[in-house]
Write an enzyme that holds these catalytic residues in place. Structure first.
Site, short mmCIF file in Angstrom:
data_model
loop_
_atom_site.label_atom_id
_atom_site.label_comp_id
_atom_site.label_asym_id
_atom_site.label_seq_id
_atom_site.Cartn_x
_atom_site.Cartn_y
_atom_site.Cartn_z
N HIS A 17 22.69 40.50 81.73
CA HIS A 17 22.80 39.26 82.49
C HIS A 17 21.52 39.08 83.31
CE1 HIS A 17 27.45 39.31 82.25
NE2 HIS A 17 26.94 38.58 81.30
N SER A 63 20.72 33.12 72.71
CA SER A 63 21.03 33.48 74.08
C SER A 63 22.56 33.60 74.20
CB SER A 63 20.49 32.40 75.02
OG SER A 63 20.85 32.67 76.34
N GLY A 64 23.02 34.48 75.07
CA GLY A 64 24.46 34.70 75.23
C GLY A 64 25.27 33.42 75.42
N ASP A 69 26.44 36.20 72.14
CA ASP A 69 27.49 37.23 72.28
C ASP A 69 28.44 37.18 71.09
OD1 ASP A 69 26.47 37.97 74.81
OD2 ASP A 69 27.70 36.46 75.81
N ASP A 89 26.50 41.89 85.00
CA ASP A 89 26.53 41.67 86.44
C ASP A 89 27.97 41.37 86.86
OD1 ASP A 89 26.29 40.86 89.06
OD2 ASP A 89 24.80 39.32 88.67
N HIS A 96 29.65 31.78 80.45
CA HIS A 96 30.16 32.19 79.14
C HIS A 96 31.01 33.46 79.24
CE1 HIS A 96 26.56 34.54 79.79
NE2 HIS A 96 26.82 35.29 78.74
N ASP A 99 33.18 34.56 76.35
CA ASP A 99 32.43 35.16 75.24
C ASP A 99 32.10 36.62 75.52
OD1 ASP A 99 32.45 32.65 74.09
OD2 ASP A 99 30.42 32.15 74.73
N ARG A 105 35.79 43.21 74.02
CA ARG A 105 37.06 43.50 73.34
C ARG A 105 36.80 43.94 71.90
NH1 ARG A 105 39.84 40.86 69.78
NH2 ARG A 105 42.05 41.20 69.53
#
Length: 148
Positions: A17, A63-64, A69, A89, A96, A99, A105
């Site tokens: 992050h 990008s996430g 992600d 963080d 997001h 995500d 998970r």
């Protein structure tokens, strides 16, 4: 179907992050020699910064917040990721966040080692298993039994 063996040369994902990117880059610089022996992947901005500051080759996903992600999660499901280093963080809300939780998970579901801070990343990178192949175990969640 996933391979039952994790290769000697690992496929390692680097994610951080915004408030943790500098910490991740410093960590990569400290472990550059070890990481250079593996295939590195990262979300977009993190990968760009890691490459620019270390000169290590890094395959970049989006990008996430733009789907990176989720791209990484799909690669985990396909058996194409072996380790996740994700300096997240916990004190800053992320747009997001669903995500991020889905990625974590999936990594747990597929028995992928995850480091979420510098100390856990140090433990992972210093493991003898990082430089060797080994048989992986996952769980068949329909039966609750391990799959070898």
């Amino acid at each position: 179907m996933q391979s039952p063996e994790v290769p000697k040369t690992k496929r390692i994902v680097l994610i951080a992050h915004d408030n943790k990117k500098e910490d991740l880059v410093e960590w990569v610089q400290l472990h550059k020699e070890i990481l250079s022996k593996h295939h590195l992947y990262a979300t977009g901005t993190t990968g760009k910064i890691v490459h620019e500051r270390t000169d290590l080759p890094v395959h970049r996903f989006l990008s996430g917040p733009l789907g990176g992600d989720q791209q990484i999660g799909a690669k985990i499901v396909d058996g194409e990721i072996d380790v996740v280093i994700f300096f997240w963080d916990p004190l800053t809300a992320q747009p997001h966040d669903p995500d991020v939780k889905a990625l974590l998970r999936i990594a747990v579901l597929y028995n992928i080692p995850i480091a979420n801070n510098r100390r856990s990343a140090d433990y992972l990178i210093s493991s003898d298993l990082l430089a060797s192949s080994y048989k992986k175990t996952t769980i068949d969640y329909s039966t609750g039994l391990p799959i070898y």
